[in-house]
Design a protein around this motif. Sequence first.
Motif, PDB file in Angstrom:
ATOM      1  N   THR A 165       0.825  -1.206   0.000  1.00 16.33           N
ATOM      2  CA  THR A 165       0.000   0.000   0.000  1.00 16.33           C
ATOM      3  C   THR A 165       0.858   1.253   0.000  1.00 16.33           C
ATOM      4  N   ALA A 166       2.023   1.162   0.652  1.00 14.96           N
ATOM      5  CA  ALA A 166       2.936   2.311   0.722  1.00 14.96           C
ATOM      6  C   ALA A 166       3.735   2.501  -0.564  1.00 14.96           C
ATOM      7  N   GLY A 167       3.567   1.597  -1.532  1.00 15.35           N
ATOM      8  CA  GLY A 167       4.215   1.784  -2.823  1.00 15.35           C
ATOM      9  C   GLY A 167       5.402   0.885  -3.095  1.00 15.35           C
ATOM     10  N   LYS A 168       5.734   0.011  -2.157  1.00 21.64           N
ATOM     11  CA  LYS A 168       6.849  -0.904  -2.386  1.00 21.64           C
ATOM     12  C   LYS A 168       6.344  -2.183  -3.057  1.00 21.64           C
ATOM     13  N   LYS A 169       7.207  -2.812  -3.835  1.00 20.09           N
ATOM     14  CA  LYS A 169       6.890  -4.109  -4.393  1.00 20.09           C
ATOM     15  C   LYS A 169       7.124  -5.162  -3.320  1.00 20.09           C
ATOM     16  N   VAL A 170       6.269  -6.155  -3.288  1.00 19.30           N
ATOM     17  CA  VAL A 170       6.440  -7.240  -2.321  1.00 19.30           C
ATOM     18  C   VAL A 170       6.213  -8.574  -3.021  1.00 19.30           C
ATOM     19  N   PHE A 171       6.845  -9.601  -2.464  1.00 20.86           N
ATOM     20  CA  PHE A 171       6.562 -10.980  -2.856  1.00 20.86           C
ATOM     21  C   PHE A 171       6.389 -11.796  -1.597  1.00 20.86           C
ATOM     22  N   PRO A 172       5.207 -12.420  -1.455  1.00 21.86           N
ATOM     23  CA  PRO A 172       4.054 -12.405  -2.359  1.00 21.86           C
ATOM     24  C   PRO A 172       3.214 -11.142  -2.167  1.00 21.86           C
ATOM     25  N   ASN A 173       2.652 -10.620  -3.250  1.00 21.03           N
ATOM     26  CA  ASN A 173       1.813  -9.437  -3.143  1.00 21.03           C
ATOM     27  C   ASN A 173       0.374  -9.836  -2.827  1.00 21.03           C
ATOM     28  N   PHE A 174      -0.508  -8.847  -2.756  1.00 22.00           N
ATOM     29  CA  PHE A 174      -1.873  -9.106  -2.299  1.00 22.00           C
ATOM     30  C   PHE A 174      -2.626 -10.113  -3.169  1.00 22.00           C
TER      31      PHE A 174
ATOM     32  N   GLN B 247     -10.530 -19.267  -1.118  1.00 22.08           N
ATOM     33  CA  GLN B 247     -10.252 -19.762  -2.464  1.00 22.08           C
ATOM     34  C   GLN B 247     -11.535 -20.148  -3.189  1.00 22.08           C
ATOM     35  N   LYS B 248     -12.477 -20.731  -2.470  1.00 17.41           N
ATOM     36  CA  LYS B 248     -13.776 -21.074  -3.082  1.00 17.41           C
ATOM     37  C   LYS B 248     -14.433 -19.825  -3.669  1.00 17.41           C
ATOM     38  N   TYR B 249     -14.502 -18.765  -2.874  1.00 17.25           N
ATOM     39  CA  TYR B 249     -15.136 -17.543  -3.356  1.00 17.25           C
ATOM     40  C   TYR B 249     -14.376 -16.965  -4.551  1.00 17.25           C
ATOM     41  N   LEU B 250     -13.058 -16.950  -4.454  1.00 17.55           N
ATOM     42  CA  LEU B 250     -12.240 -16.392  -5.534  1.00 17.55           C
ATOM     43  C   LEU B 250     -12.426 -17.177  -6.823  1.00 17.55           C
ATOM     44  N   LEU B 251     -12.280 -18.490  -6.751  1.00 16.06           N
ATOM     45  CA  LEU B 251     -12.338 -19.310  -7.965  1.00 16.06           C
ATOM     46  C   LEU B 251     -13.734 -19.300  -8.574  1.00 16.06           C
ATOM     47  N   GLU B 252     -14.761 -19.300  -7.737  1.00 16.55           N
ATOM     48  CA  GLU B 252     -16.120 -19.211  -8.276  1.00 16.55           C
ATOM     49  C   GLU B 252     -16.355 -17.867  -8.957  1.00 16.55           C
ATOM     50  N   SER B 253     -15.799 -16.795  -8.389  1.00 20.13           N
ATOM     51  CA  SER B 253     -16.050 -15.459  -8.926  1.00 20.13           C
ATOM     52  C   SER B 253     -15.390 -15.243 -10.281  1.00 20.13           C
ATOM     53  N   ILE B 254     -14.303 -15.961 -10.571  1.00 19.70           N
ATOM     54  CA  ILE B 254     -13.630 -15.802 -11.869  1.00 19.70           C
ATOM     55  C   ILE B 254     -14.018 -16.911 -12.844  1.00 19.70           C
ATOM     56  N   GLY B 255     -14.983 -17.735 -12.463  1.00 20.16           N
ATOM     57  CA  GLY B 255     -15.444 -18.780 -13.366  1.00 20.16           C
ATOM     58  C   GLY B 255     -14.474 -19.920 -13.541  1.00 20.16           C
ATOM     59  N   ALA B 256     -13.666 -20.186 -12.543  1.00 24.02           N
ATOM     60  CA  ALA B 256     -12.693 -21.278 -12.624  1.00 24.02           C
ATOM     61  C   ALA B 256     -13.401 -22.625 -12.474  1.00 24.02           C
TER      62      ALA B 256
ATOM     63  N   GLU C 131      -2.269 -24.768 -20.105  1.00 22.13           N
ATOM     64  CA  GLU C 131      -2.847 -23.532 -20.645  1.00 22.13           C
ATOM     65  C   GLU C 131      -3.876 -22.956 -19.671  1.00 22.13           C
ATOM     66  N   LEU C 132      -4.718 -23.818 -19.103  1.00 19.65           N
ATOM     67  CA  LEU C 132      -5.699 -23.368 -18.119  1.00 19.65           C
ATOM     68  C   LEU C 132      -5.006 -22.723 -16.915  1.00 19.65           C
ATOM     69  N   SER C 133      -3.888 -23.280 -16.502  1.00 18.75           N
ATOM     70  CA  SER C 133      -3.163 -22.745 -15.349  1.00 18.75           C
ATOM     71  C   SER C 133      -2.653 -21.336 -15.627  1.00 18.75           C
ATOM     72  N   PHE C 134      -2.132 -21.105 -16.823  1.00 17.68           N
ATOM     73  CA  PHE C 134      -1.708 -19.754 -17.195  1.00 17.68           C
ATOM     74  C   PHE C 134      -2.902 -18.786 -17.148  1.00 17.68           C
ATOM     75  N   LYS C 135      -4.048 -19.230 -17.640  1.00 12.22           N
ATOM     76  CA  LYS C 135      -5.233 -18.366 -17.650  1.00 12.22           C
ATOM     77  C   LYS C 135      -5.682 -18.026 -16.232  1.00 12.22           C
ATOM     78  N   MET C 136      -5.650 -19.016 -15.345  1.00  8.83           N
ATOM     79  CA  MET C 136      -6.065 -18.774 -13.967  1.00  8.83           C
ATOM     80  C   MET C 136      -5.116 -17.793 -13.273  1.00  8.83           C
ATOM     81  N   ALA C 137      -3.811 -17.970 -13.476  1.00 10.48           N
ATOM     82  CA  ALA C 137      -2.829 -17.064 -12.869  1.00 10.48           C
ATOM     83  C   ALA C 137      -3.019 -15.641 -13.378  1.00 10.48           C
ATOM     84  N   GLU C 138      -3.370 -15.518 -14.661  1.00 11.90           N
ATOM     85  CA  GLU C 138      -3.589 -14.188 -15.234  1.00 11.90           C
ATOM     86  C   GLU C 138      -4.851 -13.552 -14.657  1.00 11.90           C
ATOM     87  N   LYS C 139      -5.907 -14.328 -14.503  1.00 16.25           N
ATOM     88  CA  LYS C 139      -7.147 -13.785 -13.951  1.00 16.25           C
ATOM     89  C   LYS C 139      -6.969 -13.344 -12.506  1.00 16.25           C
ATOM     90  N   ILE C 140      -6.226 -14.124 -11.746  1.00 15.02           N
ATOM     91  CA  ILE C 140      -5.986 -13.791 -10.346  1.00 15.02           C
ATOM     92  C   ILE C 140      -4.943 -12.695 -10.215  1.00 15.02           C
TER      93      ILE C 140
END
Length: 334
Positions: free
Chosen positions: A71-80, A92-101, A265-274
């Motif tokens: 939030t203060a502007g620094k890069k972090v790993f892992p980020n939010f 995770q259930k809510y997240l994956l359902e919300s993006i149609g996974a 390929e699906l895994s790349f798509k999920m990582a991009e959506k998240i």
Amino acid sequence: MKIAIHRRKNSFSANWIKYCENKGINYKVVDCYSNNIINQVQECDALMWHFSQANPKDILFAKELTFSLQTAGKKVFPNFPTAWHFDDKVGQKYLLESIGAPLVPSYVFYDKDKALDWVGETSFPKVFKLRRGAGSAHVKLIETKSEATKMVNKAFRQGFRLYNKRANLKNRWYKYKKGQTDLWNLAKGALRFFKEPEYSRIAGHEKGYVYFQDFIAQNDYDIRVIVIGDRAFAIKRLVREGDFRASGSGHISYEKRHFDEATIELSFKMAEKINSQCLALDYVFQDNQPLIVEISYGFVKEGYYPCKGYWDRDLNWHEGSFNAQGWMVETVLS
């Protein structure tokens, strides 16, 4: 750019530091447990911290610290986007359902009567899980309504300790018999049978909710795909003998022939959506279609050193060893 790195034994940090030294990347070792950590990272542009769900200190404040710095502007790993759902299967259930996974159908209840009504109407078997925990801890196949009712009653009464001492000792004994661990590790499991680990004592009881997933039959393995930036690699985990769980079994296959490109390929798509820097996805299959069981950002790095290669985002295969922790540093630099 200067990267602050929290050094912790058995984490990604040693590999991060080695990568920075080999590449001439400016870094500084910091102590995230220190009261003046904000001052320590003031001169840095980023913080990298491989925090763990099994570390009592990390449970208390790791996400709060890293997200504050972001939030203060620094890069972090892992980020939010990468970490907010870490060790939280309900989130995770809510997240994956919300993006149609393609998530394994999952059910969560915060009211005992509603949970019992669902038990009375649904079919079995189902898989019971706690919101938190790794390595198949507290993952149980529920085959009857009476079993499910007992789990619901316990969830809304005394709840469940995060550390399952019986399952842990049983798992250590299984691995000892298979030559996957030594006698000292087995002895530690016996000692922990009488003394609960600190992280579990701090976390307290998991209660006030109940979480189930459909049991996807005819899977004698699962597939884990890890996506870091524009690269992905995978392992195949065989289930334990006489069991349905693959996570933590120690039986792993690495050859490329075990993995189909559609799942990669699906895994790349999920990582991009998240919008994740690092995403580990666990899959089972129904009618040859991949279904996500759960996700994470962390993994035991030693289990992936034997991987035979990796895919890029265009699904080109690159044979040979690679440095997954180095890729994490690159995501921060980019």
